[in-house]
Write a protein that holds these residues in place. Structure first.
Motif, PDB file in Angstrom:
ATOM      1  N   LEU A 162       8.908  -4.989  10.950  1.00  0.00           N
ATOM      2  CA  LEU A 162       8.965  -4.044   9.845  1.00  0.00           C
ATOM      3  C   LEU A 162      10.398  -3.554   9.702  1.00  0.00           C
ATOM      4  CD1 LEU A 162       5.711  -1.993  10.523  1.00  0.00           C
ATOM      5  CD2 LEU A 162       6.107  -3.601   8.643  1.00  0.00           C
ATOM      6  N   GLN A 163      10.884  -3.524   8.482  1.00  0.00           N
ATOM      7  CA  GLN A 163      12.228  -3.022   8.203  1.00  0.00           C
ATOM      8  C   GLN A 163      12.107  -1.719   7.440  1.00  0.00           C
ATOM      9  OE1 GLN A 163      14.885  -5.726   6.187  1.00  0.00           O
ATOM     10  NE2 GLN A 163      16.392  -4.140   5.756  1.00  0.00           N
ATOM     11  N   VAL A 164      12.786  -0.687   7.956  1.00  0.00           N
ATOM     12  CA  VAL A 164      12.812   0.628   7.325  1.00  0.00           C
ATOM     13  C   VAL A 164      14.251   0.899   6.906  1.00  0.00           C
ATOM     14  CG1 VAL A 164      12.265   3.078   7.568  1.00  0.00           C
ATOM     15  CG2 VAL A 164      10.941   1.378   8.846  1.00  0.00           C
ATOM     16  N   GLY A 165      14.463   1.109   5.633  1.00  0.00           N
ATOM     17  CA  GLY A 165      15.826   1.289   5.156  1.00  0.00           C
ATOM     18  C   GLY A 165      16.591  -0.021   5.211  1.00  0.00           C
ATOM     19  N   GLN A 166      17.903   0.084   5.374  1.00  0.00           N
ATOM     20  CA  GLN A 166      18.748  -1.098   5.339  1.00  0.00           C
ATOM     21  C   GLN A 166      18.936  -1.756   6.690  1.00  0.00           C
ATOM     22  OE1 GLN A 166      20.001  -2.516   2.495  1.00  0.00           O
ATOM     23  NE2 GLN A 166      18.657  -1.019   1.523  1.00  0.00           N
TER      24      GLN A 166
ATOM     25  N   LYS B 251       0.852  -1.187   0.000  1.00  0.00           N
ATOM     26  CA  LYS B 251       0.000   0.000   0.000  1.00  0.00           C
ATOM     27  C   LYS B 251       0.890   1.240   0.000  1.00  0.00           C
ATOM     28  CE  LYS B 251      -0.681  -0.227   5.051  1.00  0.00           C
ATOM     29  NZ  LYS B 251      -1.716  -0.371   6.092  1.00  0.00           N
ATOM     30  N   GLU B 252       0.268   2.401   0.029  1.00  0.00           N
ATOM     31  CA  GLU B 252       1.008   3.656  -0.025  1.00  0.00           C
ATOM     32  C   GLU B 252       1.984   3.756   1.153  1.00  0.00           C
ATOM     33  OE1 GLU B 252       1.152   6.104  -2.398  1.00  0.00           O
ATOM     34  OE2 GLU B 252       0.066   4.550  -3.514  1.00  0.00           O
ATOM     35  N   GLN B 253       3.078   4.445   0.901  1.00  0.00           N
ATOM     36  CA  GLN B 253       4.106   4.556   1.926  1.00  0.00           C
ATOM     37  C   GLN B 253       3.595   5.300   3.156  1.00  0.00           C
ATOM     38  OE1 GLN B 253       7.491   6.692   0.454  1.00  0.00           O
ATOM     39  NE2 GLN B 253       6.330   8.496  -0.125  1.00  0.00           N
ATOM     40  N   GLN B 254       4.165   4.957   4.303  1.00  0.00           N
ATOM     41  CA  GLN B 254       3.869   5.642   5.562  1.00  0.00           C
ATOM     42  C   GLN B 254       5.173   6.237   6.068  1.00  0.00           C
ATOM     43  OE1 GLN B 254       1.999   2.824   8.222  1.00  0.00           O
ATOM     44  NE2 GLN B 254       0.117   2.737   7.028  1.00  0.00           N
ATOM     45  N   LEU B 255       5.281   7.534   5.985  1.00  0.00           N
ATOM     46  CA  LEU B 255       6.498   8.219   6.397  1.00  0.00           C
ATOM     47  C   LEU B 255       6.551   8.345   7.907  1.00  0.00           C
ATOM     48  CD1 LEU B 255       6.598  11.066   3.715  1.00  0.00           C
ATOM     49  CD2 LEU B 255       7.810   8.871   3.679  1.00  0.00           C
TER      50      LEU B 255
ATOM     51  N   LEU C  41      -3.767   0.025  11.074  1.00  0.00           N
ATOM     52  CA  LEU C  41      -3.180   1.139  10.325  1.00  0.00           C
ATOM     53  C   LEU C  41      -1.891   0.708   9.645  1.00  0.00           C
ATOM     54  CD1 LEU C  41      -2.987   4.197   9.620  1.00  0.00           C
ATOM     55  CD2 LEU C  41      -1.762   4.483  11.791  1.00  0.00           C
ATOM     56  N   ARG C  42      -1.043  -0.031  10.366  1.00  0.00           N
ATOM     57  CA  ARG C  42       0.264  -0.411   9.829  1.00  0.00           C
ATOM     58  C   ARG C  42       0.172  -1.533   8.795  1.00  0.00           C
ATOM     59  NH1 ARG C  42       2.249   4.183  10.971  1.00  0.00           N
ATOM     60  NH2 ARG C  42       2.704   4.579  13.173  1.00  0.00           N
ATOM     61  N   LEU C  43      -0.700  -2.518   9.049  1.00  0.00           N
ATOM     62  CA  LEU C  43      -0.655  -3.738   8.244  1.00  0.00           C
ATOM     63  C   LEU C  43      -2.006  -4.151   7.657  1.00  0.00           C
ATOM     64  CD1 LEU C  43       1.770  -5.759  10.523  1.00  0.00           C
ATOM     65  CD2 LEU C  43       2.298  -4.751   8.302  1.00  0.00           C
TER      66      LEU C  43
ATOM     67  N   LYS D 289       4.818   0.681   1.079  1.00  0.00           N
ATOM     68  CA  LYS D 289       5.812   0.367   0.056  1.00  0.00           C
ATOM     69  C   LYS D 289       7.202   0.898   0.381  1.00  0.00           C
ATOM     70  CE  LYS D 289       4.474   4.251  -2.964  1.00  0.00           C
ATOM     71  NZ  LYS D 289       3.909   4.586  -4.297  1.00  0.00           N
ATOM     72  N   ASN D 290       7.331   1.784   1.372  1.00  0.00           N
ATOM     73  CA  ASN D 290       8.658   2.226   1.791  1.00  0.00           C
ATOM     74  C   ASN D 290       9.214   1.375   2.926  1.00  0.00           C
ATOM     75  OD1 ASN D 290       6.612   3.352   3.482  1.00  0.00           O
ATOM     76  ND2 ASN D 290       8.107   4.806   4.308  1.00  0.00           N
ATOM     77  N   GLN D 291       8.531   0.269   3.245  1.00  0.00           N
ATOM     78  CA  GLN D 291       8.988  -0.638   4.284  1.00  0.00           C
ATOM     79  C   GLN D 291       8.934  -2.068   3.758  1.00  0.00           C
ATOM     80  OE1 GLN D 291       6.688   0.043   7.867  1.00  0.00           O
ATOM     81  NE2 GLN D 291       6.791   2.269   7.646  1.00  0.00           N
ATOM     82  N   LYS D 292       9.550  -2.973   4.502  1.00  0.00           N
ATOM     83  CA  LYS D 292       9.458  -4.401   4.209  1.00  0.00           C
ATOM     84  C   LYS D 292       9.055  -5.116   5.489  1.00  0.00           C
ATOM     85  CE  LYS D 292      13.664  -5.102   2.758  1.00  0.00           C
ATOM     86  NZ  LYS D 292      14.855  -5.788   2.171  1.00  0.00           N
TER      87      LYS D 292
END
Length: 214
Positions: free
Chosen positions: A65-69, A18-22, A95-97, A175-178
Motif C-alpha cells: 500500500l502506498q500512502v502519499g508520494q 472504497k472509502e478512504q481509511q485515514l 478491513l484493508r483490502l 481511495k486515499n491509498q494506492k
C-alpha cells in the motif's frame, strides 16, 4: 523447512476503490504516545502484517500500500488483546483490502482484467507461514529483527506472515491509498527509500520456494 508458495500473474488481479481509511494517528509522535498509553493498559502490542506476492515476467513482486508520494507499507495493523495472530491478520486483511460491506461494485480504472472474483469475508484470506518478527524495545520508531538481550519488556512485536493469494481476486483499496507491485530487486538493499524492514524482505523470502503459475 522450505515453504512453497504459488504465485499467479499480476494481470490476474483487479482493483476496486472504497472509502478512504485515514491513519489513526496524525503524526509519529502521536502514534508513539498512543503506543505508550496502550502499553500501560494492555502490555506489549502485537502487530500483524500480510505479505502478498504475485509474479511479473517470472519475477516475484510484493503488493504494498502506498500512502502519499513516498510511504509504503504492508497491509495489517495491531491486534486486540484477545485476538490470535492468524485470525487477527485475516480480519485486518479484509478491513484493508476487502470490499465495503454494502457494495460489490466500483472496479477502478486500474482493473487489469475485469473478471476477478469478489472477495468475501475474513475467512477467505489464506494465511501461510510466519517469515519474520520485528521488536520495538522502547517507545521509539526503530524496530529490530531480534529482541535485544538487555530488553526484558519490549513494547511491541510485529509479525510478518505470508498470504497465499487465490488464482484471481478483486482487491478493494481505500481511495486515499494506492496498491503497487514492487519487484524484489527494487526492495533489496534499498533501505534509503523503503526503510530497513521492507528492504530486508527479499532476504527473508529467500527460503521460500516460488511456483510460478500461468
Amino acid at each position: 523447512m522450505t515453504t512453497t508458495l504459488t504465485l499467479y500473474p499480476l494481470s490476474n488481479y483487479s482493483f476496486a476503490v472504497k472509502e478512504q481509511q485515514l491513519e489513526e494517528d496524525p503524526s509519529v509522535v502521536a502514534r508513539l504516545q498512543r503506543l505508550e498509553n496502550d502499553y500501560e493498559q494492555y502490555g506489549m502490542r502485537r502487530t500483524v502484517e500480510g505479505i502478498m506476492l504475485v509474479h511479473e515476467h517470472g519475477h516475484p513482486h510484493v503488493l504494498l500500500l502506498q500512502v502519499g508520494q513516498a510511504f509504503f507499507k504492508l497491509p495489517g495493523d495491531y491486534l486486540k488483546p484477545h485476538e490470535s495472530d492468524e485470525e487477527g491478520l485475516k480480519a485486518r486483511m479484509h478491513l484493508r483490502l476487502g470490499p465495503e460491506p454494502s457494495t460489490a461494485e466500483g472496479v477502478a480504472d486500474n482493473d487489469m482484467n475485469g473478471d476477478g472474483a469478489e472477495s468475501g469475508g475474513p475467512h477467505e484470506w489464506e494465511v501461510s507461514d510466519v517469515i519474520g518478527h520485528f521488536w520495538r524495545p522502547n517507545f521509539e520508531s526503530f524496530m529490530y529483527p531480534y529482541k535485544p538481550a538487555h530488553i526484558t519488556k519490549p513494547k511491541e512485536i510485529k509479525t510478518w506472515q505470508l498470504i497465499q493469494l487465490p488464482e484471481s481476486r478483486v482487491l478493494t483499496v481505500p481511495k486515499n491509498q494506492k496498491i503497487v507491485a514492487l519487484p524484489l530487486f527494487e526492495l533489496y538493499d534499498n533501505a534509503v527509500r523503503y526503510g530497513p524492514q521492507l528492504a530486508s524482505l527479499p532476504a527473508l523470502l529467500s527460503r521460500v520456494n516460488f511456483v510460478y503459475a500461468s
